[in-house]
Write a protein that holds these residues in place. Structure first.
Motif, PDB file in Angstrom:
ATOM      1  N   ALA A  18      20.201  21.595  24.284  1.00 28.05           N
ATOM      2  CA  ALA A  18      19.567  21.232  23.008  1.00 28.05           C
ATOM      3  C   ALA A  18      20.102  19.913  22.446  1.00 28.05           C
ATOM      4  O   ALA A  18      20.179  19.725  21.234  1.00 28.05           O
ATOM      5  CB  ALA A  18      19.697  22.352  21.971  1.00 28.05           C
ATOM      6  N   TYR A  19      20.480  19.015  23.327  1.00 32.65           N
ATOM      7  CA  TYR A  19      20.845  17.652  22.926  1.00 32.65           C
ATOM      8  C   TYR A  19      19.550  16.842  22.910  1.00 32.65           C
ATOM      9  O   TYR A  19      18.868  16.755  23.931  1.00 32.65           O
ATOM     10  CB  TYR A  19      21.815  17.033  23.939  1.00 32.65           C
ATOM     11  CG  TYR A  19      23.256  17.469  23.804  1.00 32.65           C
ATOM     12  CD1 TYR A  19      23.620  18.801  23.737  1.00 32.65           C
ATOM     13  CD2 TYR A  19      24.274  16.511  23.785  1.00 32.65           C
ATOM     14  CE1 TYR A  19      24.946  19.180  23.631  1.00 32.65           C
ATOM     15  CE2 TYR A  19      25.607  16.881  23.684  1.00 32.65           C
ATOM     16  CZ  TYR A  19      25.932  18.216  23.609  1.00 32.65           C
ATOM     17  OH  TYR A  19      27.248  18.595  23.508  1.00 32.65           O
ATOM     18  N   PHE A  20      19.257  16.205  21.778  1.00 26.89           N
ATOM     19  CA  PHE A  20      17.965  15.544  21.656  1.00 26.89           C
ATOM     20  C   PHE A  20      18.043  14.019  21.529  1.00 26.89           C
ATOM     21  O   PHE A  20      17.013  13.378  21.391  1.00 26.89           O
ATOM     22  CB  PHE A  20      17.190  16.112  20.465  1.00 26.89           C
ATOM     23  CG  PHE A  20      16.651  17.492  20.724  1.00 26.89           C
ATOM     24  CD1 PHE A  20      15.422  17.668  21.326  1.00 26.89           C
ATOM     25  CD2 PHE A  20      17.384  18.611  20.397  1.00 26.89           C
ATOM     26  CE1 PHE A  20      14.923  18.943  21.585  1.00 26.89           C
ATOM     27  CE2 PHE A  20      16.898  19.890  20.649  1.00 26.89           C
ATOM     28  CZ  PHE A  20      15.666  20.055  21.246  1.00 26.89           C
ATOM     29  N   ALA A  21      19.238  13.460  21.516  1.00 26.15           N
ATOM     30  CA  ALA A  21      19.320  12.001  21.381  1.00 26.15           C
ATOM     31  C   ALA A  21      20.618  11.474  21.978  1.00 26.15           C
ATOM     32  O   ALA A  21      21.572  12.216  22.201  1.00 26.15           O
ATOM     33  CB  ALA A  21      19.221  11.599  19.911  1.00 26.15           C
ATOM     34  N   SER A  22      20.586  10.185  22.215  1.00 23.83           N
ATOM     35  CA  SER A  22      21.707   9.507  22.867  1.00 23.83           C
ATOM     36  C   SER A  22      23.029   9.706  22.121  1.00 23.83           C
ATOM     37  O   SER A  22      24.076   9.904  22.740  1.00 23.83           O
ATOM     38  CB  SER A  22      21.377   8.015  22.956  1.00 23.83           C
ATOM     39  OG  SER A  22      22.210   7.367  23.874  1.00 23.83           O
ATOM     40  N   ASP A  23      22.972   9.674  20.789  1.00 24.45           N
ATOM     41  CA  ASP A  23      24.201   9.801  19.991  1.00 24.45           C
ATOM     42  C   ASP A  23      24.957  11.092  20.299  1.00 24.45           C
ATOM     43  O   ASP A  23      26.183  11.116  20.307  1.00 24.45           O
ATOM     44  CB  ASP A  23      23.867   9.767  18.492  1.00 24.45           C
ATOM     45  CG  ASP A  23      23.908   8.352  17.949  1.00 24.45           C
ATOM     46  OD1 ASP A  23      24.231   7.430  18.731  1.00 24.45           O
ATOM     47  OD2 ASP A  23      23.616   8.155  16.759  1.00 24.45           O
ATOM     48  N   ARG A  75      21.587  12.635   2.996  1.00 25.22           N
ATOM     49  CA  ARG A  75      20.448  13.535   2.786  1.00 25.22           C
ATOM     50  C   ARG A  75      20.452  14.711   3.762  1.00 25.22           C
ATOM     51  O   ARG A  75      19.798  15.718   3.508  1.00 25.22           O
ATOM     52  CB  ARG A  75      19.136  12.750   2.906  1.00 25.22           C
ATOM     53  CG  ARG A  75      19.049  11.634   1.881  1.00 25.22           C
ATOM     54  CD  ARG A  75      17.735  10.894   1.992  1.00 25.22           C
ATOM     55  NE  ARG A  75      17.790   9.668   1.203  1.00 25.22           N
ATOM     56  CZ  ARG A  75      16.749   8.915   0.945  1.00 25.22           C
ATOM     57  NH1 ARG A  75      15.556   9.250   1.414  1.00 25.22           N
ATOM     58  NH2 ARG A  75      16.871   7.815   0.238  1.00 25.22           N
ATOM     59  N   TYR A  76      21.162  14.568   4.881  1.00 30.20           N
ATOM     60  CA  TYR A  76      21.269  15.696   5.812  1.00 30.20           C
ATOM     61  C   TYR A  76      21.893  16.914   5.126  1.00 30.20           C
ATOM     62  O   TYR A  76      21.675  18.041   5.537  1.00 30.20           O
ATOM     63  CB  TYR A  76      22.138  15.321   7.017  1.00 30.20           C
ATOM     64  CG  TYR A  76      21.536  14.298   7.930  1.00 30.20           C
ATOM     65  CD1 TYR A  76      20.199  14.364   8.307  1.00 30.20           C
ATOM     66  CD2 TYR A  76      22.300  13.251   8.441  1.00 30.20           C
ATOM     67  CE1 TYR A  76      19.639  13.420   9.148  1.00 30.20           C
ATOM     68  CE2 TYR A  76      21.755  12.307   9.286  1.00 30.20           C
ATOM     69  CZ  TYR A  76      20.424  12.393   9.638  1.00 30.20           C
ATOM     70  OH  TYR A  76      19.885  11.460  10.480  1.00 30.20           O
ATOM     71  N   PHE A  77      22.688  16.641   4.107  1.00 26.78           N
ATOM     72  CA  PHE A  77      23.403  17.720   3.416  1.00 26.78           C
ATOM     73  C   PHE A  77      22.793  18.054   2.053  1.00 26.78           C
ATOM     74  O   PHE A  77      23.439  18.702   1.238  1.00 26.78           O
ATOM     75  CB  PHE A  77      24.890  17.331   3.265  1.00 26.78           C
ATOM     76  CG  PHE A  77      25.815  18.145   4.146  1.00 26.78           C
ATOM     77  CD1 PHE A  77      25.552  18.301   5.491  1.00 26.78           C
ATOM     78  CD2 PHE A  77      26.946  18.770   3.633  1.00 26.78           C
ATOM     79  CE1 PHE A  77      26.396  19.050   6.316  1.00 26.78           C
ATOM     80  CE2 PHE A  77      27.803  19.526   4.428  1.00 26.78           C
ATOM     81  CZ  PHE A  77      27.518  19.659   5.784  1.00 26.78           C
ATOM     82  N   THR A 134      20.561  17.874  15.627  1.00 23.53           N
ATOM     83  CA  THR A 134      20.062  17.817  17.012  1.00 23.53           C
ATOM     84  C   THR A 134      20.146  16.411  17.612  1.00 23.53           C
ATOM     85  O   THR A 134      20.171  16.272  18.827  1.00 23.53           O
ATOM     86  CB  THR A 134      18.606  18.312  17.084  1.00 23.53           C
ATOM     87  OG1 THR A 134      17.800  17.505  16.220  1.00 23.53           O
ATOM     88  CG2 THR A 134      18.498  19.761  16.654  1.00 23.53           C
ATOM     89  N   TRP A 135      20.189  15.399  16.784  1.00 26.31           N
ATOM     90  CA  TRP A 135      20.312  14.030  17.287  1.00 26.31           C
ATOM     91  C   TRP A 135      21.771  13.560  17.353  1.00 26.31           C
ATOM     92  O   TRP A 135      22.033  12.430  17.734  1.00 26.31           O
ATOM     93  CB  TRP A 135      19.492  13.050  16.427  1.00 26.31           C
ATOM     94  CG  TRP A 135      18.018  13.155  16.650  1.00 26.31           C
ATOM     95  CD1 TRP A 135      17.322  14.263  17.073  1.00 26.31           C
ATOM     96  CD2 TRP A 135      17.033  12.123  16.473  1.00 26.31           C
ATOM     97  NE1 TRP A 135      15.986  13.977  17.145  1.00 26.31           N
ATOM     98  CE2 TRP A 135      15.765  12.682  16.791  1.00 26.31           C
ATOM     99  CE3 TRP A 135      17.099  10.790  16.075  1.00 26.31           C
ATOM    100  CZ2 TRP A 135      14.580  11.952  16.725  1.00 26.31           C
ATOM    101  CZ3 TRP A 135      15.924  10.056  15.997  1.00 26.31           C
ATOM    102  CH2 TRP A 135      14.681  10.634  16.326  1.00 26.31           C
ATOM    103  N   GLY A 136      22.666  14.392  16.897  1.00 28.89           N
ATOM    104  CA  GLY A 136      24.080  14.067  17.094  1.00 28.89           C
ATOM    105  C   GLY A 136      24.733  13.231  16.021  1.00 28.89           C
ATOM    106  O   GLY A 136      25.624  12.435  16.324  1.00 28.89           O
ATOM    107  N   VAL A 137      24.329  13.402  14.762  1.00 27.07           N
ATOM    108  CA  VAL A 137      25.014  12.667  13.681  1.00 27.07           C
ATOM    109  C   VAL A 137      26.227  13.516  13.252  1.00 27.07           C
ATOM    110  O   VAL A 137      26.511  13.675  12.068  1.00 27.07           O
ATOM    111  CB  VAL A 137      24.046  12.396  12.502  1.00 27.07           C
ATOM    112  CG1 VAL A 137      24.659  11.387  11.523  1.00 27.07           C
ATOM    113  CG2 VAL A 137      22.736  11.831  13.012  1.00 27.07           C
TER     114      VAL A 137
END
Lengths: 555, 119
Positions: free
Chosen positions: A44-49, A326-328, A154-157
């Motif tokens: 479930a890794y969705f991005a390079s980060d 905004r993620y939080f 999911t994008w790894g931030v």
């Protein structure tokens, strides 16, 4: 203020908190991970980060420390100083050692675990003001897993998410600053904010200033409070000083602050309108807070309003750092939400109790999590293995275990490779063909020896080598000067070639097979991995630099 | 005074033990496609790394804060101390593979020392 009717029956409150925490973990991670803890590859890794952080943590686990960046993360440059804020990586590696899970699982688990815990911490912050509001605030945390906010996970931030978890805990320490020796809690939590994702520390500083100003206005800013803040700040500086030198010498040099107003971000994000009808409750919460302006414990509301404002500082130059907050929102805005809905309920029914709050909270949980009503924002289930697959993982693992440490790997076209940090799992210096040039060769039916080539890697820190306590040399500048990242490269100069035989566009797969066959015509190029049944093959060039392919056209 | 604290610790550790069993069950439900051993080991690791040292480090404030609040905040504080200390220990040459065993012990010991040393 409402008197707690559940304080005597702690079990109800504890059960509620425990269920909310478990429910958030179930929704956020359980569904995403196919209800498995252990996976066979980064799932479930969705991005390079996400791969960037995973491979860095893997490198730390192998090296035993974060003194240096893994060379394969920084264009193959050795001895680059570990420059990313280190806390997440260390926690992930420690948890991996203890739990027996792979780092790629633990580093993904932690942001969800801590995000769910943030909702509980904010509960305790609000609780000092009103238990009913605290109970009703919690359902909003489901929206941590909603639209753009979910992509933060999911994008790894992840470093920012972990930092915001510590930021929430830091807010708790501000709310409890009057307890004895609170400077220690203040300092350790603020240091963790700095050493998880430094930019959040600016917002911590603003919040502290706002809180102090509030206490000044209320004439409750005692000498003891000033002393605690000063001691806390001094301790923070001491604890994080070593990393701050790196931050100053690398990040502030390579990515200095520049004023820029941006209205949109490259990554998915949230806007206040995404909360749809719930905005009404925020508004009620905001209005109701004026009723409490004289209340000593109003800090949670100040915090919620300020975090909302900070999230819009992209309009005054804070750029993507503002968007990341905004993620939080599911946590920060829960205060206004809980406060608003509680006051409406209390106005409608004078005998409103904590038990009523719990019942209403359960209803809101259900509506936000499952109902999918148009005017309500709701949890969005994501269930996919993500970018990595078993074939790519096996191929990358084979490279990491069977090739020479200084080998340079050349990746021909693969569907997943546009998220190029995935290739760092090869744990070798790697190059990647530019798809447009490859497509051009396909269109012209040409067999070429020279292709436009990318050198993937993390350039954010400039591949810095430490030259003194406070000085760094940036190898990236030298490499750019030598034009190492530009132009066509001779594929014959590389040690290994990776070809995917299965791609979404069959032309790429077919051309990969043709190129592999052409290379294998030379007796010094050998098939070392894969067969007719595998989706990837790896060739080894035993004589790098020699003429490895006959240029021409495809018949 | 110290006897009272010791008694309190004994009582609270039982609650923490119960919560650990509860979370093993919860993790088994959330991650039902994995065995209970995987869930139990992860929960035990989380308790060992964060919850237990967090509990002891927050012992100092046991009179001001209730167990539930100390327990939750303790996890954040222990995670902060562990993450930061592990970074520095690695830099001075102590391999990270030992940190998961040693740091919770040291943090807990320091927490107990401060908790009992409080005047």
């Amino acid at each position: 203020m409402e008197k707690s009717k559940i304080s005597g029956k702690i079990s109800i409150e504890i059960i509620y908190i425990a269920i909310v925490f478990s429910f958030l973990l179930f929704l956020g991670l359980g569904n995403l991970w196919n209800h498995q803890i252990k996976h066979e590859f980064p799932y479930a890794y969705f991005a390079s980060d996400a791969f960037q952080h995973q491979t860095r943590a893997e490198g730390i686990k192998e090296a035993g420390s974060y003194k240096n960046e893994p060379f394969y993360n920084v264009f193959g440059v050795k001895d680059v100083v570990g420059y990313y804020p280190p806390v997440l990586y260390h926690l992930a590696v420690i948890l991996s050692h203890l739990s027996g899970l792979e780092v790629y699982d633990t580093i993904y688990f932690l942001p969800f675990f801590f995000a769910a815990l943030s909702a509980i911490i904010i509960y305790f912050v609000i609780r000092k003001l009103s238990i009913g509001s605290a109970i009703l605030a919690m359902p909003l945390a489901v929206l941590l897993f909603y639209k753009g906010a979910y992509t933060g996970f999911t994008w790894g931030v992840w470093p920012s998410l972990i930092s915001q978890f510590f930021l929430v805990a830091f807010f708790w320490s501000i709310a409890n600053i009057d307890i004895e020796k609170s400077s220690f809690l203040f300092a350790i939590l603020l240091s963790a904010v700095i050493m998880s994702h430094t930019s959040e520390a600016f917002f911590a500083g603003f919040m502290l200033t706002a809180y102090f100003t509030f206490r000044m206005i209320k004439k409750t800013a005692t000498k003891d409070l000033i002393k605690k803040i000063l001691i806390g700040a001094l301790l923070t500086l001491i604890i994080s000083s070593f990393y701050l030198v790196i931050f100053r010498g690398i990040w502030m040099e390579r990515q200095p602050y520049s004023y820029s107003v941006i209205k949109e971000w490259g990554s998915p994000t949230l806007f206040i309108a995404d909360f749809k009808i719930l905005i009404l409750f925020f508004a009620v919460g905001l209005i109701a807070c004026f009723l409490l302006i004289k209340n000593e414990n109003i800090f949670p509301i100040i915090m919620s309003i300020l975090m909302l404002l900070f999230s819009y500082t992209n309009y005054v130059g804070f750029g993507d750092r503002a968007f990341q907050l905004r993620y939080f929102w599911g946590v920060y805005l829960s205060v206004l939400f809980g406060f608003g809905i509680y006051h409406l309920a209390k106005t409608a029914y004078r005998k409103w109790s904590s038990a009523h709050s719990i019942i209403l909270a359960v209803v809101i949980f259900i509506v936000i999590s499952f109902a999918g009503i148009e005017y309500f924002p709701s949890y969005e289930k994501i269930s996919s293995p993500g970018i990595m697959n078993r074939n790519n993982w096996d191929t990358l693992q084979w490279i990491s275990k069977n090739t020479e440490q200084d080998a340079v790997i050349y990746f021909f076209y693969g569907d997943a490779y546009n998220q190029d940090a995935i290739l760092r799992n090869s744990k070798r210096t790697h190059k990647l063909i530019v798809p447009q040039d490859y497509a051009d060769a396909i269109n012209k039916k040409e067999i070429r020896r020279y292709f436009e080539t990318e050198s993937p890697g993390d350039g954010g820190g400039g591949a810095a080598i430490r030259k003194g306590l406070l000085s760094f040399e940036f190898k990236l500048d030298e490499m750019e000067k030598n034009k190492e990242f530009e132009g066509k490269k001779d594929i014959c100069s590389f040690d290994y070639y990776v070809f995917d035989k299965g791609t979404a566009q069959t032309a790429f797969a077919q051309y990969n097979i043709i190129m592999a066959k052409e290379l294998l015509k030379k007796d010094f190029v050998k098939l070392v991995y894969g067969n007719d049944n595998t989706l990837s093959i790896i060739l080894k060039n035993t004589k790098p630099g020699e003429d490895c392919i006959e240029e021409g056209t495809i018949a | 005074m110290k006897k009272e604290l010791l008694h309190k610790i004994q009582k609270e550790l039982i609650y923490i033990g119960i919560s650990m069993i509860f979370f093993v069950a919860v993790f088994k439900i959330i991650f039902y496609n994995d065995s209970i051993f995987v869930a139990a080991r992860l929960v035990a690791s989380l308790f060992w790394a964060f919850a237990i040292p967090g509990y002891f480090i927050m012992l100092y404030w046991n009179e001001r804060l209730e167990l539930k609040e100390r327990f939750v905040i303790g996890i954040a504080v222990a995670a902060a101390i562990t993450g930061i200390t592990s970074y520095y220990l690695g830099l001075i040459g102590i391999n990270i593979k030992w940190h998961g065993v040693a740091l919770p012990l040291v943090i807990s010991a320091v927490g107990i020392w401060f908790g009992f040393g409080k005047k």
